[in-house]
Design a protein around this motif. Structure first.
Motif, PDB file in Angstrom:
ATOM      1  N   GLY A 115      -7.307 -35.916  -8.517  1.00  0.00           N
ATOM      2  CA  GLY A 115      -7.961 -34.669  -8.134  1.00  0.00           C
ATOM      3  C   GLY A 115      -6.978 -33.512  -8.139  1.00  0.00           C
ATOM      4  O   GLY A 115      -7.306 -32.399  -8.562  1.00  0.00           O
ATOM      5  N   HIS A 116      -5.754 -33.758  -7.678  1.00  0.00           N
ATOM      6  CA  HIS A 116      -4.726 -32.708  -7.729  1.00  0.00           C
ATOM      7  C   HIS A 116      -4.428 -32.324  -9.176  1.00  0.00           C
ATOM      8  O   HIS A 116      -4.264 -31.139  -9.482  1.00  0.00           O
ATOM      9  CB  HIS A 116      -3.440 -33.169  -7.039  1.00  0.00           C
ATOM     10  CG  HIS A 116      -3.523 -33.117  -5.553  1.00  0.00           C
ATOM     11  ND1 HIS A 116      -3.699 -31.952  -4.851  1.00  0.00           N
ATOM     12  CD2 HIS A 116      -3.461 -34.103  -4.630  1.00  0.00           C
ATOM     13  CE1 HIS A 116      -3.736 -32.216  -3.566  1.00  0.00           C
ATOM     14  NE2 HIS A 116      -3.603 -33.516  -3.397  1.00  0.00           N
ATOM     15  N   HIS A 117      -4.370 -33.320 -10.048  1.00  0.00           N
ATOM     16  CA  HIS A 117      -4.119 -33.024 -11.464  1.00  0.00           C
ATOM     17  C   HIS A 117      -5.188 -32.084 -12.020  1.00  0.00           C
ATOM     18  O   HIS A 117      -4.887 -31.154 -12.771  1.00  0.00           O
ATOM     19  CB  HIS A 117      -4.085 -34.321 -12.276  1.00  0.00           C
ATOM     20  CG  HIS A 117      -4.047 -34.105 -13.753  1.00  0.00           C
ATOM     21  ND1 HIS A 117      -2.920 -33.670 -14.416  1.00  0.00           N
ATOM     22  CD2 HIS A 117      -5.014 -34.245 -14.701  1.00  0.00           C
ATOM     23  CE1 HIS A 117      -3.188 -33.562 -15.714  1.00  0.00           C
ATOM     24  NE2 HIS A 117      -4.458 -33.897 -15.900  1.00  0.00           N
ATOM     25  N   HIS A 118      -6.440 -32.335 -11.640  1.00  0.00           N
ATOM     26  CA  HIS A 118      -7.559 -31.566 -12.199  1.00  0.00           C
ATOM     27  C   HIS A 118      -7.839 -30.258 -11.460  1.00  0.00           C
ATOM     28  O   HIS A 118      -8.443 -29.357 -12.038  1.00  0.00           O
ATOM     29  CB  HIS A 118      -8.835 -32.421 -12.202  1.00  0.00           C
ATOM     30  CG  HIS A 118      -8.764 -33.567 -13.155  1.00  0.00           C
ATOM     31  ND1 HIS A 118      -8.775 -33.412 -14.518  1.00  0.00           N
ATOM     32  CD2 HIS A 118      -8.673 -34.906 -12.941  1.00  0.00           C
ATOM     33  CE1 HIS A 118      -8.693 -34.597 -15.107  1.00  0.00           C
ATOM     34  NE2 HIS A 118      -8.626 -35.512 -14.164  1.00  0.00           N
ATOM     35  N   ILE A 157       1.967 -27.275  -3.616  1.00  0.00           N
ATOM     36  CA  ILE A 157       1.092 -27.087  -2.453  1.00  0.00           C
ATOM     37  C   ILE A 157       1.535 -27.935  -1.267  1.00  0.00           C
ATOM     38  O   ILE A 157       0.750 -28.237  -0.379  1.00  0.00           O
ATOM     39  CB  ILE A 157      -0.386 -27.365  -2.801  1.00  0.00           C
ATOM     40  CG1 ILE A 157      -0.621 -28.827  -3.170  1.00  0.00           C
ATOM     41  CG2 ILE A 157      -0.857 -26.442  -3.916  1.00  0.00           C
ATOM     42  CD1 ILE A 157      -2.075 -29.221  -3.193  1.00  0.00           C
ATOM     43  N   ILE A 158       2.803 -28.288  -1.219  1.00  0.00           N
ATOM     44  CA  ILE A 158       3.307 -29.148  -0.142  1.00  0.00           C
ATOM     45  C   ILE A 158       3.269 -28.459   1.218  1.00  0.00           C
ATOM     46  O   ILE A 158       3.036 -29.094   2.231  1.00  0.00           O
ATOM     47  CB  ILE A 158       4.720 -29.658  -0.485  1.00  0.00           C
ATOM     48  CG1 ILE A 158       4.604 -30.649  -1.635  1.00  0.00           C
ATOM     49  CG2 ILE A 158       5.370 -30.312   0.723  1.00  0.00           C
ATOM     50  CD1 ILE A 158       5.898 -31.242  -2.084  1.00  0.00           C
ATOM     51  N   ASP A 159       3.453 -27.142   1.273  1.00  0.00           N
ATOM     52  CA  ASP A 159       3.443 -26.413   2.542  1.00  0.00           C
ATOM     53  C   ASP A 159       2.016 -26.320   3.081  1.00  0.00           C
ATOM     54  O   ASP A 159       1.221 -25.503   2.629  1.00  0.00           O
ATOM     55  CB  ASP A 159       4.023 -25.011   2.357  1.00  0.00           C
ATOM     56  CG  ASP A 159       3.998 -24.183   3.624  1.00  0.00           C
ATOM     57  OD1 ASP A 159       3.736 -24.742   4.714  1.00  0.00           O
ATOM     58  OD2 ASP A 159       4.245 -22.967   3.531  1.00  0.00           O
ATOM     59  N   VAL A 196      -2.921 -21.403   3.916  1.00  0.00           N
ATOM     60  CA  VAL A 196      -4.372 -21.595   3.819  1.00  0.00           C
ATOM     61  C   VAL A 196      -4.757 -21.963   2.395  1.00  0.00           C
ATOM     62  O   VAL A 196      -5.588 -22.858   2.173  1.00  0.00           O
ATOM     63  CB  VAL A 196      -5.121 -20.324   4.280  1.00  0.00           C
ATOM     64  CG1 VAL A 196      -6.609 -20.438   4.012  1.00  0.00           C
ATOM     65  CG2 VAL A 196      -4.863 -20.056   5.755  1.00  0.00           C
ATOM     66  N   GLN A 197      -4.163 -21.309   1.427  1.00  0.00           N
ATOM     67  CA  GLN A 197      -4.469 -21.583   0.016  1.00  0.00           C
ATOM     68  C   GLN A 197      -4.128 -23.032  -0.349  1.00  0.00           C
ATOM     69  O   GLN A 197      -4.883 -23.686  -1.064  1.00  0.00           O
ATOM     70  CB  GLN A 197      -3.705 -20.599  -0.886  1.00  0.00           C
ATOM     71  CG  GLN A 197      -4.175 -20.591  -2.308  1.00  0.00           C
ATOM     72  CD  GLN A 197      -5.621 -20.108  -2.454  1.00  0.00           C
ATOM     73  OE1 GLN A 197      -6.260 -19.647  -1.528  1.00  0.00           O
ATOM     74  NE2 GLN A 197      -6.137 -20.238  -3.647  1.00  0.00           N
ATOM     75  N   ASN A 198      -3.016 -23.529   0.135  1.00  0.00           N
ATOM     76  CA  ASN A 198      -2.621 -24.912  -0.141  1.00  0.00           C
ATOM     77  C   ASN A 198      -3.584 -25.902   0.511  1.00  0.00           C
ATOM     78  O   ASN A 198      -3.924 -26.928  -0.076  1.00  0.00           O
ATOM     79  CB  ASN A 198      -1.200 -25.168   0.339  1.00  0.00           C
ATOM     80  CG  ASN A 198      -0.173 -24.435  -0.495  1.00  0.00           C
ATOM     81  OD1 ASN A 198      -0.502 -23.797  -1.486  1.00  0.00           O
ATOM     82  ND2 ASN A 198       1.072 -24.501  -0.080  1.00  0.00           N
ATOM     83  N   GLN A 231      -6.632 -26.135  -1.603  1.00  0.00           N
ATOM     84  CA  GLN A 231      -6.409 -26.967  -2.794  1.00  0.00           C
ATOM     85  C   GLN A 231      -6.390 -28.448  -2.423  1.00  0.00           C
ATOM     86  O   GLN A 231      -6.880 -29.292  -3.176  1.00  0.00           O
ATOM     87  CB  GLN A 231      -5.115 -26.557  -3.492  1.00  0.00           C
ATOM     88  CG  GLN A 231      -5.218 -25.221  -4.199  1.00  0.00           C
ATOM     89  CD  GLN A 231      -4.052 -24.982  -5.119  1.00  0.00           C
ATOM     90  OE1 GLN A 231      -3.911 -25.653  -6.137  1.00  0.00           O
ATOM     91  NE2 GLN A 231      -3.209 -24.021  -4.767  1.00  0.00           N
ATOM     92  N   GLU A 232      -5.823 -28.762  -1.271  1.00  0.00           N
ATOM     93  CA  GLU A 232      -5.807 -30.154  -0.796  1.00  0.00           C
ATOM     94  C   GLU A 232      -7.237 -30.638  -0.572  1.00  0.00           C
ATOM     95  O   GLU A 232      -7.591 -31.745  -0.961  1.00  0.00           O
ATOM     96  CB  GLU A 232      -4.994 -30.251   0.494  1.00  0.00           C
ATOM     97  CG  GLU A 232      -4.806 -31.667   0.999  1.00  0.00           C
ATOM     98  CD  GLU A 232      -3.961 -32.521   0.076  1.00  0.00           C
ATOM     99  OE1 GLU A 232      -4.278 -33.730  -0.052  1.00  0.00           O
ATOM    100  OE2 GLU A 232      -3.002 -32.025  -0.520  1.00  0.00           O
ATOM    101  N   ARG A 233      -8.064 -29.815   0.034  1.00  0.00           N
ATOM    102  CA  ARG A 233      -9.462 -30.186   0.274  1.00  0.00           C
ATOM    103  C   ARG A 233     -10.211 -30.383  -1.042  1.00  0.00           C
ATOM    104  O   ARG A 233     -10.998 -31.307  -1.186  1.00  0.00           O
ATOM    105  CB  ARG A 233     -10.150 -29.112   1.117  1.00  0.00           C
ATOM    106  CG  ARG A 233     -11.561 -29.511   1.535  1.00  0.00           C
ATOM    107  CD  ARG A 233     -12.198 -28.455   2.441  1.00  0.00           C
ATOM    108  NE  ARG A 233     -13.439 -28.876   3.015  1.00  0.00           N
ATOM    109  CZ  ARG A 233     -14.590 -28.969   2.365  1.00  0.00           C
ATOM    110  NH1 ARG A 233     -14.655 -28.679   1.080  1.00  0.00           N
ATOM    111  NH2 ARG A 233     -15.693 -29.348   2.975  1.00  0.00           N
ATOM    112  N   GLN A 234      -9.959 -29.520  -2.025  1.00  0.00           N
ATOM    113  CA  GLN A 234     -10.604 -29.647  -3.336  1.00  0.00           C
ATOM    114  C   GLN A 234     -10.233 -30.969  -4.003  1.00  0.00           C
ATOM    115  O   GLN A 234     -11.082 -31.635  -4.593  1.00  0.00           O
ATOM    116  CB  GLN A 234     -10.231 -28.484  -4.247  1.00  0.00           C
ATOM    117  CG  GLN A 234     -11.042 -27.244  -4.033  1.00  0.00           C
ATOM    118  CD  GLN A 234     -12.525 -27.492  -4.229  1.00  0.00           C
ATOM    119  OE1 GLN A 234     -13.288 -27.411  -3.271  1.00  0.00           O
ATOM    120  NE2 GLN A 234     -12.936 -27.794  -5.423  1.00  0.00           N
ATOM    121  N   ALA A 235      -8.969 -31.347  -3.914  1.00  0.00           N
ATOM    122  CA  ALA A 235      -8.526 -32.608  -4.515  1.00  0.00           C
ATOM    123  C   ALA A 235      -9.183 -33.790  -3.809  1.00  0.00           C
ATOM    124  O   ALA A 235      -9.591 -34.764  -4.457  1.00  0.00           O
ATOM    125  CB  ALA A 235      -7.005 -32.727  -4.447  1.00  0.00           C
TER     126      ALA A 235
END
Length: 154
Positions: free
Chosen positions: A57-60, A66-68, A72-74, A77-81
């Protein structure tokens, strides 16, 4: 071929290397970076399957470092993955297929879908947040509140 092997094949087809790795922190299950997914070596197959789905999911869906998690943006992205992984391994149709296969509880559903019970619980919670009390798919109603229930409409 089990679900984990299918995900590995898909990753390979997308040019992604999947490696087993010994992480020094117990908190890390997997990481994706520049076309490589590292999966914690000492997990069982269901745990590896759930982790690989999220890392794909992170790849796509993810862009940049996005380690930090304070960003909020990271976190978005974590939730999307994660959602990508939930939809890939479980999805609304997976819940319906488990129901049609006679699964009666979350343990049986998780086993049927080759995921961990924890991952299934997280997915249901995510779907509850997204859809509310229930949603309909084809001629089925999937209730998330108060418990996971699938009802076929006549």
């Amino acid at each position: 071929m089990n679900t984990y092997e299918c995900l590995q094949d898909e990753a390979c087809g997308d040019g992604i290397d999947v490696i087993d790795y010994t992480f020094h922190s117990d908190r890390i299950k997997g990481l994706y970076c520049d076309g490589t997914v590292a999966i914690r070596k000492d997990m069982n197959t269901a745990q590896k399957t759930c982790t690989l789905a999220e890392e794909l999911g992170h790849h796509h869906t993810s862009v940049g470092d996005i380690i930090d998690i304070n960003s909020v943006q990271n976190r978005k992205q974590e939730r999307q993955a994660r959602l990508h992984g939930y939809n890939r391994l479980i999805g609304l149709m997976g819940i319906i297929h488990a129901f049609n296969a006679g699964c009666q509880n979350k343990y049986e559903i998780a086993d049927f879908l080759d995921v961990t019970e924890e991952y299934l619980e997280e997915c249901i919670s995510c779907y509850r947040d997204k859809y509310g009390v229930y949603t309909t798919v084809d001629n089925y109603i999937i209730y998330f509140i108060p418990n996971l229930v699938v009802v076929e409409m006549m």
